[in-house]
Design a protein around this motif. Structure first.
Motif, PDB file in Angstrom:
ATOM      1  N   PHE A 379       0.913  -1.148  -0.003  1.00  0.00           N
ATOM      2  CA  PHE A 379       0.066   0.019   0.120  1.00  0.00           C
ATOM      3  C   PHE A 379       0.714   1.382   0.026  1.00  0.00           C
ATOM      4  CE2 PHE A 379      -2.493   3.578   1.766  1.00  0.00           C
ATOM      5  CZ  PHE A 379      -4.125   3.038   1.169  1.00  0.00           C
ATOM      6  N   ASN A 380       1.903   1.283   0.736  1.00  0.00           N
ATOM      7  CA  ASN A 380       2.773   2.498   0.915  1.00  0.00           C
ATOM      8  C   ASN A 380       3.502   2.557  -0.590  1.00  0.00           C
ATOM      9  OD1 ASN A 380       4.928   4.296   2.064  1.00  0.00           O
ATOM     10  ND2 ASN A 380       6.189   2.547   1.523  1.00  0.00           N
ATOM     11  N   HIS A 381       4.059   1.483  -1.342  1.00  0.00           N
ATOM     12  CA  HIS A 381       4.547   1.601  -2.584  1.00  0.00           C
ATOM     13  C   HIS A 381       3.716   2.142  -3.584  1.00  0.00           C
ATOM     14  CE1 HIS A 381       7.056   0.484  -5.890  1.00  0.00           C
ATOM     15  NE2 HIS A 381       5.995  -0.040  -6.468  1.00  0.00           N
ATOM     16  N   PHE A 382       2.324   1.541  -3.553  1.00  0.00           N
ATOM     17  CA  PHE A 382       1.433   1.915  -4.678  1.00  0.00           C
ATOM     18  C   PHE A 382       0.822   3.257  -4.673  1.00  0.00           C
ATOM     19  CE2 PHE A 382       1.551  -2.735  -5.335  1.00  0.00           C
ATOM     20  CZ  PHE A 382       2.077  -2.798  -6.833  1.00  0.00           C
ATOM     21  N   VAL A 383       0.525   3.465  -3.306  1.00  0.00           N
ATOM     22  CA  VAL A 383      -0.490   4.606  -2.822  1.00  0.00           C
ATOM     23  C   VAL A 383       0.209   5.884  -2.205  1.00  0.00           C
ATOM     24  CG1 VAL A 383      -2.537   5.167  -1.556  1.00  0.00           C
ATOM     25  CG2 VAL A 383      -2.486   3.065  -2.556  1.00  0.00           C
ATOM     26  N   ALA A 443     -12.611  10.304  -7.506  1.00  0.00           N
ATOM     27  CA  ALA A 443     -12.134   9.654  -8.754  1.00  0.00           C
ATOM     28  C   ALA A 443     -10.917   8.750  -8.023  1.00  0.00           C
ATOM     29  CB  ALA A 443     -12.114  10.186  -9.925  1.00  0.00           C
ATOM     30  N   GLN A 444     -10.045   9.538  -7.465  1.00  0.00           N
ATOM     31  CA  GLN A 444      -8.925   9.251  -6.885  1.00  0.00           C
ATOM     32  C   GLN A 444      -8.868   7.994  -5.708  1.00  0.00           C
ATOM     33  OE1 GLN A 444      -5.835  11.773  -4.557  1.00  0.00           O
ATOM     34  NE2 GLN A 444      -4.866  11.462  -6.582  1.00  0.00           N
ATOM     35  N   ASN A 445     -10.122   8.295  -4.998  1.00  0.00           N
ATOM     36  CA  ASN A 445     -10.504   7.307  -3.941  1.00  0.00           C
ATOM     37  C   ASN A 445     -10.879   6.226  -4.601  1.00  0.00           C
ATOM     38  OD1 ASN A 445     -10.001   9.286  -1.889  1.00  0.00           O
ATOM     39  ND2 ASN A 445     -12.216   9.829  -1.658  1.00  0.00           N
ATOM     40  N   HIS A 446     -11.542   6.319  -5.454  1.00  0.00           N
ATOM     41  CA  HIS A 446     -11.948   4.679  -6.433  1.00  0.00           C
ATOM     42  C   HIS A 446     -10.782   4.290  -7.035  1.00  0.00           C
ATOM     43  CE1 HIS A 446     -16.183   5.442  -5.662  1.00  0.00           C
ATOM     44  NE2 HIS A 446     -16.419   6.635  -6.625  1.00  0.00           N
ATOM     45  N   GLU A 447      -9.807   5.107  -7.423  1.00  0.00           N
ATOM     46  CA  GLU A 447      -8.426   4.510  -8.070  1.00  0.00           C
ATOM     47  C   GLU A 447      -7.717   3.613  -6.986  1.00  0.00           C
ATOM     48  OE1 GLU A 447      -4.361   6.173  -9.963  1.00  0.00           O
ATOM     49  OE2 GLU A 447      -5.792   7.638  -9.377  1.00  0.00           O
ATOM     50  N   ILE A 448      -7.598   4.372  -5.759  1.00  0.00           N
ATOM     51  CA  ILE A 448      -6.976   3.785  -4.710  1.00  0.00           C
ATOM     52  C   ILE A 448      -7.626   2.352  -4.281  1.00  0.00           C
ATOM     53  CG2 ILE A 448      -6.370   3.940  -2.280  1.00  0.00           C
ATOM     54  CD1 ILE A 448      -6.316   6.968  -2.607  1.00  0.00           C
ATOM     55  N   VAL A 453      -7.167  -3.710  -5.179  1.00  0.00           N
ATOM     56  CA  VAL A 453      -7.850  -4.768  -5.549  1.00  0.00           C
ATOM     57  C   VAL A 453      -7.069  -5.524  -6.664  1.00  0.00           C
ATOM     58  CG1 VAL A 453     -10.074  -5.793  -6.837  1.00  0.00           C
ATOM     59  CG2 VAL A 453     -10.322  -3.920  -5.053  1.00  0.00           C
ATOM     60  N   ARG A 454      -6.590  -4.558  -7.609  1.00  0.00           N
ATOM     61  CA  ARG A 454      -5.798  -5.354  -8.847  1.00  0.00           C
ATOM     62  C   ARG A 454      -4.522  -5.870  -8.233  1.00  0.00           C
ATOM     63  NH1 ARG A 454      -6.920  -0.499 -11.242  1.00  0.00           N
ATOM     64  NH2 ARG A 454      -5.014   0.426 -10.754  1.00  0.00           N
ATOM     65  N   ASN A 455      -3.976  -5.492  -7.262  1.00  0.00           N
ATOM     66  CA  ASN A 455      -2.509  -5.866  -6.653  1.00  0.00           C
ATOM     67  C   ASN A 455      -2.995  -6.806  -5.570  1.00  0.00           C
ATOM     68  OD1 ASN A 455      -0.296  -4.293  -8.160  1.00  0.00           O
ATOM     69  ND2 ASN A 455      -1.868  -3.022  -7.631  1.00  0.00           N
ATOM     70  N   GLY A 456      -4.033  -7.266  -5.280  1.00  0.00           N
ATOM     71  CA  GLY A 456      -4.284  -8.355  -4.279  1.00  0.00           C
ATOM     72  C   GLY A 456      -4.113  -8.085  -3.016  1.00  0.00           C
ATOM     73  N   LEU A 457      -4.228  -6.628  -2.464  1.00  0.00           N
ATOM     74  CA  LEU A 457      -3.725  -6.342  -1.090  1.00  0.00           C
ATOM     75  C   LEU A 457      -5.205  -6.777  -0.328  1.00  0.00           C
ATOM     76  CD1 LEU A 457      -2.017  -4.406  -2.618  1.00  0.00           C
ATOM     77  CD2 LEU A 457      -2.505  -2.614  -1.017  1.00  0.00           C
ATOM     78  N   ASN A 458      -4.822  -7.329   0.862  1.00  0.00           N
ATOM     79  CA  ASN A 458      -5.699  -7.596   1.654  1.00  0.00           C
ATOM     80  C   ASN A 458      -6.202  -6.234   2.458  1.00  0.00           C
ATOM     81  OD1 ASN A 458      -6.747  -8.903   4.314  1.00  0.00           O
ATOM     82  ND2 ASN A 458      -6.499 -10.947   3.149  1.00  0.00           N
TER      83      ASN A 458
END
Length: 510
Positions: A379-383, A443-448, A453-458
Motif C-alpha cells: 500500500f505504501n508503494h502503490f498509494v 475518482a482518486q479514492n476509487h482509483e486507490i 484490488v488489482r494488486n491483491g492487497l488484503n
C-alpha cells in the motif's frame, strides 16, 4: 410540547388508505430543509425532522413508519458521515435528530466483571461525555476517536478507533450494555449475556438493526497530563517495525497512545514538514528536509499519560527509555506537555481554525481502510509513494492495530492477520484556493481502492460505502448471510438506515 403529524401526506398511491397520525412528546419539523452530512457530497430534503424527547418517541416513529410501504427512518447524530449515510435517501424519509436527547451521565456502576461503567445517551457527543465524566467523577472512557464531535450511538454503530485502540480495543469493545430500538419498534436492553445476538449485531452494525438510545461504557480514572511526542522516519519499514513493537509491548512498557501519519517531504505548510511540529518554536532544521530523496516521510505519534504528582524527570525517564529503542531520525523529535482534556480535544482546535477559513464546511471526500500487515508495504508503494506523493490537503493517517483487541462477534468486518493498519485519508478542500475538484478527488479514492484490488492487497473499507448489493456482499464475505439474517429478524421491513444503501424498503433478499 406534543408534536403531531398526519401520515397521509406521505401517501401518493391511491391504493393505500390514509394512515393514523403521529403524536410525540418531542417536536416534528416538516419544513423543506436541505440537509447535508460532513462529507458534503450528498444532500436531501427529508419529509420531516423528528427531535425526540425520549426513547418512547423513537419507538413511536418506527411503529408509525412501519404502517407505510415507503417510509424510512434515519438516526442522525452529528452528521459526520462522508457518503450520505446519516441523511435520508428521499422525501419519504423521517430523520431523527439524536442530539435532542439531552446528555445524562448516570451514576458510576461497578459491573459484574469489575469494569467501572457509566450510562450515556446514544445522542450524546463524546466531547460532552469527556467533560461531564471528568468534572463529575474524575473518570473518562478509555477508548476514543481522534475527533470527539461525534455521538455515542454513531461511533458504536461503526467501530470507533484512535491511538488507544491497540491497548483497549475500539469503542465497540468498551461497552457492556445497550438499549436499542429495533426496526420492529421494540425497545430492547441487551448485553453480552442478555439478548446477546442483538447486542453484537448492533455494535458496528451501521445502524441496520436498531437505534442505540443508551450505552453503558467502560471508564477508568483519568490522568492529569499528557506528554505528546512526534518523531520522523525516512523509511517505511523502520516506521512500521517500531510502531508494531510499541503496540505489542505489555501495558506499562509502552506509550499510552500510538498513531502515525504520512507527510510530503517538502515545506508545504499543509502537507509537508510544518504539519509535523507541535509548537511554532519547533521548526525542523532545513537540512533535515534534504537528507532523504523519498517523496514522502513517516511520522510516529505517541503519548504518555501522567499525573501532576509525577515530576517531569520521571516522565522524561519513561519517554527516553522507550525512544532509545526506536530508529527514527534522531534530530526530529518534537514534544509538548498539555492537559489530558486538551490532548483529547486537540482536533477541536483544528476544527475552529478550519471553520474560520471555510475549509470545515467544504466537501470532504475522505477514504478510510483497514489494511492487513501483510499488505501495508505494498500500500505504501502503490498509494503513498505514487498516487498520493503530493499530499491530499489533509492528514494521511496510518498506524497498526491488534486484532486481538476486537470482539469479532460484532458486525465490524476486519482484514486478515493478527495486526492490521488503519489508513485514513482525511482530505480537506479549500474553497479559496485552486485545488482539484471534488469529482477528481472522489475518482482518486476509487482509483486507490481499485489499485488495492488489482494488486491483491488484503483490506476492508472502514466506514464502508457501496452503491450495489454485490459490493456489500463482497465486503461482508462469508458473514453476509448472517448479516441478512439479523436484518430480517430485527428490521424486516428495512425501515432503518437507508442512507447506507445496503437494503431497500420491503426488499431485503439475499
Amino acid at each position: 410540547m406534543i408534536a403531531y403529524l398526519e401520515q397521509q401526506h406521505f401517501v401518493h398511491d391511491t391504493d393505500h388508505p390514509s394512515l393514523p397520525s403521529l403524536t410525540l412528546d418531542g417536536t416534528i419539523d416538516y419544513r423543506s430543509t436541505v440537509i447535508k452530512d460532513f462529507g458534503g457530497l450528498h444532500s436531501t430534503s427529508p419529509f420531516a425532522v423528528i427531535r425526540p424527547s425520549s426513547t418512547h418517541d423513537i419507538s413511536t416513529v418506527i411503529h408509525f413508519a412501519s404502517q407505510s410501504p415507503t417510509l424510512t427512518v434515519t438516526a442522525r447524530g452529528n452528521g459526520h458521515s462522508i457518503n450520505g449515510q446519516s441523511i435520508s435517501t428521499n422525501n419519504h424519509g423521517l430523520l431523527i435528530d439524536m442530539k435532542s436527547l439531552n446528555l445524562t451521565v448516570n451514576d458510576v456502576v461497578l459491573s459484574n466483571n469489575n469494569n467501572i461503567t457509566v450510562d450515556l445517551n446514544g445522542g450524546a457527543l463524546w466531547e460532552d461525555v469527556l467533560k461531564r465524566c471528568l468534572m463529575s467523577y474524575g473518570f473518562a472512557p478509555r477508548s476514543w476517536t481522534d475527533y470527539l464531535g461525534l455521538t455515542v450511538g454513531g461511533t458504536l454503530s461503526n467501530g470507533g478507533v484512535s491511538g488507544q485502540t491497540f491497548r483497549y480495543g475500539p469503542q465497540t469493545s468498551n461497552v457492556t450494555e445497550l438499549e436499542v430500538v429495533t426496526g420492529n419498534g421494540e425497545t430492547v436492553v441487551c448485553s453480552g449475556e442478555e439478548n446477546s445476538e442483538l447486542f453484537f449485531a448492533v455494535l458496528g452494525g451501521l445502524g441496520q438493526f436498531g437505534i442505540i438510545t443508551r450505552a453503558r461504557v467502560v471508564v477508568q480514572p483519568a490522568p492529569d497530563m499528557v506528554r505528546w511526542i512526534r518523531v520522523v522516519y525516512s523509511e517505511f519499514d523502520e516506521f512500521t517495525h517500531d510502531a508494531e513493537w510499541l503496540i505489542t509491548r505489555p501495558e506499562g512498557e509502552s506509550f499510552d497512545y500510538v498513531e502515525g501519519f504520512v507527510f510530503v517531504n517538502s515545506d508545504d505548510p499543509v502537507n509537508g514538514w510544518p504539519s509535523v511540529v507541535l509548537d511554532a518554536d519547533q521548526l525542523p532544521d532545513p537540512s533535515v528536509m534534504t537528507r532523504s530523496d523519498n517523496p514522502v516521510m513517516y511520522c510516529l505519534e505517541v503519548a504518555l499519560h501522567y499525573s501532576k504528582e509525577n515530576c517531569s524527570s520521571t516522565v522524561d525517564t519513561r519517554a527516553k527509555r522507550l525512544l532509545e529503542r526506536l530508529r527514527f531520525m534522531k534530530d526530529t523529535l518534537f514534544k509538548v506537555d498539555l492537559s489530558y482534556i486538551d490532548f483529547l480535544l486537540r482536533v477541536k482546535e483544528a476544527e475552529k481554525q478550519a471553520k474560520a477559513n471555510g475549509i470545515w464546511d467544504a466537501p470532504h471526500p475522505w477514504l478510510n481502510l483497514f489494511v492487513s500487515k501483510s499488505s501495508i508495504s505494498d500500500f505504501n508503494h502503490f498509494v503513498f509513494k505514487k498516487i498520493l506523493k503530493d499530499g491530499i490537503g489533509g492528514p494521511m493517517l496510518v498506524y497498526p492495530i491488534l486484532r486481538s483487541r476486537w470482539d469479532e462477534r460484532t458486525s465490524v468486518v476486519l482484514p486478515d492477520g493478527d495486526i492490521f493498519y488503519i489508513v485514513a485519508l482525511l482530505r480537506f478542500t479549500n474553497p479559496y484556493q485552486k485545488t482539484p475538484c471534488v469529482r477528481d478527488l472522489v475518482a482518486q479514492n476509487h482509483e486507490i481502492v481499485q489499485v488495492c484490488v488489482r494488486n491483491g492487497l488484503n483490506f476492508k473499507l472502514y466506514l464502508p460505502h457501496y452503491n450495489t448489493k454485490e459490493g456489500w456482499k463482497q465486503h461482508f464475505g462469508d458473514r453476509w448471510p448472517r448479516f441478512v439474517e439479523m436484518k430480517l429478524r430485527y428490521d424486516p421491513l428495512a425501515i432503518l438506515a437507508p442512507g447506507q444503501k445496503i437494503f431497500t424498503r420491503n426488499n431485503i433478499g439475499e
